[in-house]
Structures are given as structure tokens and as C-alpha cells.
Enzyme design. Sequence first.
Site, PDB file in Angstrom:
ATOM      1  N   SER A  96     -34.813  38.267  42.631  1.00  0.00           N
ATOM      2  CA  SER A  96     -34.270  39.441  43.339  1.00  0.00           C
ATOM      3  C   SER A  96     -33.604  40.449  42.418  1.00  0.00           C
ATOM      4  CB  SER A  96     -33.253  38.975  44.386  1.00  0.00           C
ATOM      5  OG  SER A  96     -33.862  38.172  45.373  1.00  0.00           O
ATOM      6  N   GLU A 117     -20.688  33.909 -21.395  1.00  0.00           N
ATOM      7  CA  GLU A 117     -22.133  33.884 -21.617  1.00  0.00           C
ATOM      8  C   GLU A 117     -22.643  35.008 -22.520  1.00  0.00           C
ATOM      9  OE1 GLU A 117     -24.405  31.831 -20.930  1.00  0.00           O
ATOM     10  OE2 GLU A 117     -23.650  30.511 -19.363  1.00  0.00           O
TER      11      GLU A 117
END
Length: 726
Positions: A345, A86
Site C-alpha cells: 500500500s 631511511e
Amino acid sequence: MKLPFTTRSSLLKLAAGMSAFLILMAWTLNSVFPLPPLYPDGPATVVVSREGEVLRSFGDRQGVHRYNVTLPEVDPFYIEALLNYEDRWFYHHPGFNPFSILRAAFQWLIHGHVVSGGSTLTMQVARLLDPHERSVAGKFKQLWRALQLEWYYSKDEILTLYLNLAPFGGNIAGVEAAADRYFATSARHLTKNEAALLVVLPQKPSLYRPDRYPEVAKAMRNKVLSRLHDSGLLKEQAFQYLSQEPVELRQSDRVQLAPLLSRTLKQTYPDQHVITTTINDTIQQRVARLLVKVKRDLPVHSSAAVLVVDNQTTEILAYQGSVDFQDDSRFAHVDMTQAVRSPGSTLKPFIYGMAIDRGIIHTESLLSDIPFTFYDYKPQNLNGRFQGAVSVSEALKQSLNIPLIQVFNALGPDVFDAQMKQAGIQLDHEKANLTVGLGGTGTNLMTLASMYRSLAMSGQVSPLRVVKGGAQAVPVANEAQLLSKESSWMVFHMLSSISASDRVVPRVRREIAWKTGTSYGYRDFWSVGVSPGYTVAVWVGRPDATPVVGYLGATRAAPVMFDVFDQLPEEKRRVEQPETVIRKLICWPGGRAKSATADEDCFNQKYAFTRNGLTPPTLESDGDFVRHDHWPESLSIWHQQRKIISQGHPELEIAIQSIKNGQHYYRSQIRQLKLESNKPASEVLWYINHQPYEQQQLLLADYSGEVVITACQGQQCDQRKIVIHR
């Protein structure tokens, strides 16, 4: 020829003026046309495990997915091929390559159409940030943006922008997302053919997509390989071999992990591209697979949530917010690790721990499990029965409600609430009262995990971390002392001595202190366990708070918790007993040390763990201490009414200890149940469905449906009803 001085001076002034003009023009243009945001549609966030594996990804506002990477995280061959194909002069030009532009313009004039674009990587980034029309004006705009990029960013930063912004077809941007989408790998581990294809794909991503046009993709890939061969980056033999290979796509078989955690983190950090969590990929996958099995046995519309915490680092290693993120019938999108529910609990251990710290009890203090009204509050045990005299350790292990409220009343709900807040733990209630001790408040799984972790860490509560680097998704508390190192060890010791009688032999033997809880109305089922190295917290129930009658925390959540522990690595750390925890011989009924009790007042001797040797007297039911080593008045009256006191010794009724009323068991999971009571085995007769039973193990394969279990000693009997499923 040498110019006259005046001429040279004029030229210098002209050059300075032109430079100033150009600088002013550039400054003006930059002010009027500043660089657009790098990610105008917001970040496309990816949430990853501590190992970098993707847990879940989120698109930007346009639905585009990208996984941002840095240069060192990308395969070097891909970078080399990209620059060669590129923009060979990328690291040398000022943002545009004049020779490439002139060549492209000449080709356009000769052929009448675009032959080569002449765009550098910087110009391509400029076009991605600020799209323009394909015109002369658009090209000048692109050049200006490229110059701006070169001014503001380094070459490596511009190249990194390209790696993360380049389009790769559909809603995929960036090389990392493309590598994952097409090849089920990361950009760090691309093959040469994969790298070559991803180099060319951004040129025309809709036309070169390998999943739609494999032959076109192959031809373009080979074009890149040919260019690399011509440039000397690929040898002839490698080029011939690679160019003959077909385009091979792979699809990842990974499922979304911790999707609800990822959603929370995306909302918490909306501007981050990558969020690295503390999640251990292996453990998270194991927990997810386990919950697939758990789902099969859950009632309809029920869900489950699991947290796994590393005690040493406070890091969350696994986070499962719902049982199945894909099953909307189970309220899949409701995160039950964060949902505020009644804890049942599960707060009891901390009430006992605080009472030990304040010198109210030791581990074997005598408590009164008898009918009693505390002001206008009359608690009941889950099985509706009373045991009379019972020690703190037994009351905690059996999760008895009345003795707990007796201690809570002596401690004071306001004191408990204040200490919780001081440790950074905020329970959800308007005003603290005695009902808080039995679940009359609200909290969530994250908070419970943080609290139980403290039992293995000398009572210290610290923030649970779920994001690497110290950030938190949901802050829990600042580092603080919830319990002393002495009481936290005693609570850990008491809870770790609770046996899970219906468990098979674990894969890894470890010491686990654990507690279950069932909220009022059977809406929530909890089990939280802490080993020296890990904390595992489990919630099971319906997110819409509909009751699931007949189930308990011990039967629903506890098996999941132990199964999760089986998925964790072995651990070598131990919870060491502090030197200030002293084992002392104490006497009932007074509760004080044997050495401080007259022989005639010492009816029953027990070894208790104490804090610094402190042995407080026994509590009356109303919270006062007994005097003169006598039996608590209300307990003595109850014993006399029940006629079970003889020569000062309370004779406890027989009680089945290994099985709770209403438990459900599945033969596919459990083979047998141990039959245990609080009496010597030689004195107890067992009956199953009212028939004599001589074995100490109940074989589930022999029964189905409701089963009645009875244990008798003389004329006294205790009974439990369970349900056995195929």
C-alpha cells in the site's frame, strides 16, 4: 691554458653529441621499459564514512589491504623519523644517493655480504613497483626505475607512494592500514613510539612484526629512537622514557558497518582507492545496534533493511541492507534496499496526491467503501469489511483499498505511470493497470525513500546521494516534480495525523508522516516515514519471498521505523503550509464548497484542505462526478440495502480503529494498547475475550496468546483478533 677555437668547437660538438645520445638512450629505454602500473594488482579499496571512519576494506587481487593516504593525513613526526632513518637526502638527490651506493659497495667488498643497502626511498618505491633479483643487474634495473620515478613524479608524490606501498607484515601495506591493524588508530594520530616502530617495520616486515615478535620489534624501534636522539630530534629524557616503554598493541573493536553498501560501491568504482560515503558514522552504528535487537524478534530466515536520508541534502546517512551480515541463515548477503519487491500500500499517498493535483478530489472528498467491480477487478479491504461513505483523509489513514481504487480509476493508471516516469521513477510492471495501486508492481526501498522524501520537500524528487562529491551508487531520478507543493503538503498533513497507538513516548518528539504496506501473500512488510528533516524507510520479510503469514507492515516494519527515528538528532525545520492550500467548508454528499451548495443538499459539513480553493464534486464509483449534489448512486443503493441511511445521513457502522486484525504484540516491547473506535467513547462497550472491559487501555501483561477484542454500539459490533507474546 686557453684551448684553440677548433678544439673548443670539437669538444662542444662532442658534448652535444653525447647529450643527444644519452637523451636518445633514455627515451629508448623509457619506451622499451616504461614504468609499471603503480598498483599492478589493482587498488585495495577502503570505504569510509563521511567522518573518515572505515566501513569496510577490500584487498587487491593478491589480497593485500591498504588504506591510501596523503602526506597531510600522516603524523608529521612519522614523516620526520622516516626521512631521518631511511633517507636524509631524499629531497636533494636525483633518485639515488651515490655516496650511499659507494659505501654499500665498499662494505660488501670488505665483509663479503650486504651490510647496508644504500637504497633511497625512491629506490625502495621502485623495487615495490617492479621487484628485482638481488644482483648487480637487478640493482641497475632498480636505479633506472628510480630515475624514471624522479622524472615523472614530484618528491612529495614519491614519498606518498612509499607511505601507501610499503609492506608492514602479512597482507598489510601502507602506513594507514598498519596503524589501524596494530594500534587501532590512524596514521594521523600515531604516538612517537608507534611512529618509530612503523618506520623500521618495512625493512623486514615478517621478522619485525610486533604481534609475533614483540621483543625484536621493541629492539628495532629503539634503534630508530636512538638514531633520532643522535640526530637531535629527540631529547635525552624523551629518548630514555620512550625506549623503556613496551610495545603495546591494540585491536580495533569496530565491526563492519554498511557492508552491503560498501560491496555495491566497490563494484561501482573498482579503480578507486578510497570511497568516501555520506554515511554518518554515529547514526549508522545506532541503526546497526538496533537491528541486533530486531533480529531476536524476527521469524527464522527473515531479514530487515533500513535507509535513513537527510531531506535537505538528499544524502543517505544510514544504510543497512540486511539484518545481520554474518548470519547466512537470513540471506545476509542479499541487499534488500535494492531488491525489487511488491510495495503493498505504500504507493497510495502518491495516487491521492496526483488526484488532488488534477482536481479530482480534495482531502475530505466523499468516497465509496463498498463492494464494487472495476472492469474485471474486484478489490477487497484487508479486513474484509466495508465502511460505506468515507473521506479521502480517512481512507488514506486507514489504508482502505476500495476507495483507493475508486480514485485510481478516475485518475488513470497510465497517467500515474507517466508522471512517475517523468519524475525518473520506474516501477517494475509490463503495463499499468489498477492492481498497481495495491502493490501489483515492483520497486525497492531506495525508490520509496526518494518518493516519500518529496512529501517534505514541496513534492520534489531528487537523486539520493551516497558518495561524497555528488557521485551516486544507484541513480534514482533526475531532479523533478512528483507532486505539487500543495498536494505534497496535504498528503504529509494527512499521514502525520496517523497515531501510533502502541508506541511508547519517543525520545525526540517530531512530526512524522508515515505509511505502511504489506505485499500480497504476506511476503514484504514496509514502513516509510518522513519528518521535516529525515526520511526513514524500512523493509522486513524473507529475501527468498517466502510468506510470513500473520504479520503486517504496521506490526513488523513500523515499530522498527519509529525506533530508528528515535536514534536521529532533533530537528528544527518544519514543513510549511503553502499559501495556495486553502481550508474550506465543504458539504457531503456533493463534495463542493458550502458556499456553492444549497442548504437542503448539505447533509454533512467538513473542513477540507484544497488546492487554490478548488472543491470538485463527489466521485461515483465508476469515476464520474455526481450531479446535483446527490449521493453516489452505487453508495446510495448499498446504504439502502444495509438500511443505514436516514434522512440523507449515512450512519457509519462501528469500527475499531486502533488495532488491525492479526497483529502480533510482544509484552517486552509494548505495555498497553489504546482502545479506539470511530464512535464516541461514551457510546461504545468493549469486550476482551467476550468479557466486559471498562478500561480504555488494554494491559498486555494480563493476556497471552490469541485475544479477541470486540467493540459494540447498540446492536452493531466490530471485532479484532490479535496475538500477544511474552
